[in-house]
Design an enzyme around this catalytic site. Structure first.
Site: not given
Length: 307
Positions: A179, A228, A298
């Site tokens: 990520r 998310s 995130e």
């Protein structure tokens, strides 16, 4: 609140600018959470050359932020000082196929890129169908879903630096990790090339249908959300940690941890950006207290908190 209007000075310094400059433009309508204050300057470039010209003539001391469709973003209530650049689909959203290569502008929706690849009977890009963002965000955060990641398919990315110079990056140059990418944060990505593999069209469509079915049954996609919220720690699922900490359904003001998927925060209707961010931090504190694990955001957060 509002900021000093610096657009007349910018326009005077950039007489050949073709894009649109707006002062104190609200950003809430441009984000999925529908919260946040204004941008001091919102710039929508006409094309890559216009973007390069703008950056070349922009005062170095002005901070620059780039947004796509705002699906993974919290804009704080005090607004964003400096310049927010929004790459519009009309100028940066083209997607085309040449052999096994799918070329896309960074304003193209991930879902659209997956659809174009599928129409060309190319596999490997189906996971993009489940990511509610743009290719620019995918490059910046190595976006992934259902076992696939951007690093698995990227051939080359094109970006413009703060001096207005264009650069090309191979997959290895991007230094992808989970990520995240190691690319200079000041770079603005404008285009990317991905490689797919020829495959059976029915199999490709079947995988895309699985991705979509998972999103519809497991994620609050019809809510005002940001995707998310936290990265999955090594060996753990963020949602399981949040659930185990007793945070499913937890509320702060108008923000709530989703009952459907507790790694999603939602705006129930009247949340502020501070409500959402405070809720996220509260969740982080409770998870660390119960598991010893510090969750990492995130979702990107930009701007100033309200005074």
């Amino acid at each position: 609140m509002s900021f000093a209007d610096i657009t007349p000075d910018l326009k005077a310094a950039m007489p050949e600018l073709r894009g649109r400059l707006l002062a104190n433009e609200g950003l809430a309508p441009l984000t999925w959470f529908r919260v946040g204050g204004p941008a001091q300057v919102l710039f929508t470039p006409a094309d890559a050359d216009d973007l390069a010209y703008f950056l070349k003539h922009l005062p170095a001391e002005l901070p620059v932020y780039v947004i796509g469709v705002g699906s993974n973003l919290i804009v704080r209530d005090g607004g964003v000082p400096g310049v927010v650049i929004r790459l519009a689909p009309r100028a940066f959203g083209e997607v085309k196929v040449d052999g096994d290569i799918v070329a896309a502008g960074t304003a193209a929706l991930d879902k659209r890129v997956a659809e174009v690849a599928a129409s060309a009977n190319l596999t490997g890009l189906e996971f993009l169908f489940g990511i509610p963002g743009t290719i620019g965000g995918a490059l910046r955060m190595n976006a992934g879903a259902k076992g696939g990641e951007t690093k698995d398919i990227l051939v080359e990315a094109t970006a413009i630096d703060r001096q207005g110079v264009t650069h090309h990056f191979t997959n290895a140059d991007m230094n992808f990790t989970y990520r995240a990418s190691g690319a200079d944060p000041s770079l603005i990505f404008t285009a990317a090339r991905f490689r797919g593999k020829p495959s059976d069209p029915e199999a490709i469509r079947g995988r895309m249908a699985e991705v979509q079915a998972h999103r519809e049954t497991a994620q609050p996609i019809r809510e005002k959300t940001g995707g998310s919220t936290f990265k999955n720690p090594p060996g753990h699922s963020a949602w399981r940690l949040v659930d185990a900490a007793g945070c499913r359904g937890l509320k702060v003001g108008g923000a709530q941890v989703s009952e459907m998927h507790c790694n999603f925060l939602i705006n129930t209707g009247n949340a502020t950006a501070d409500d959402i961010e405070t809720l996220g931090e509260t969740v982080r504190e409770r998870v660390e207290a119960t598991s010893g694990i510090a969750l990492q955001w995130e979702i990107k957060r930009i701007g100033l908190k309200a005074r």
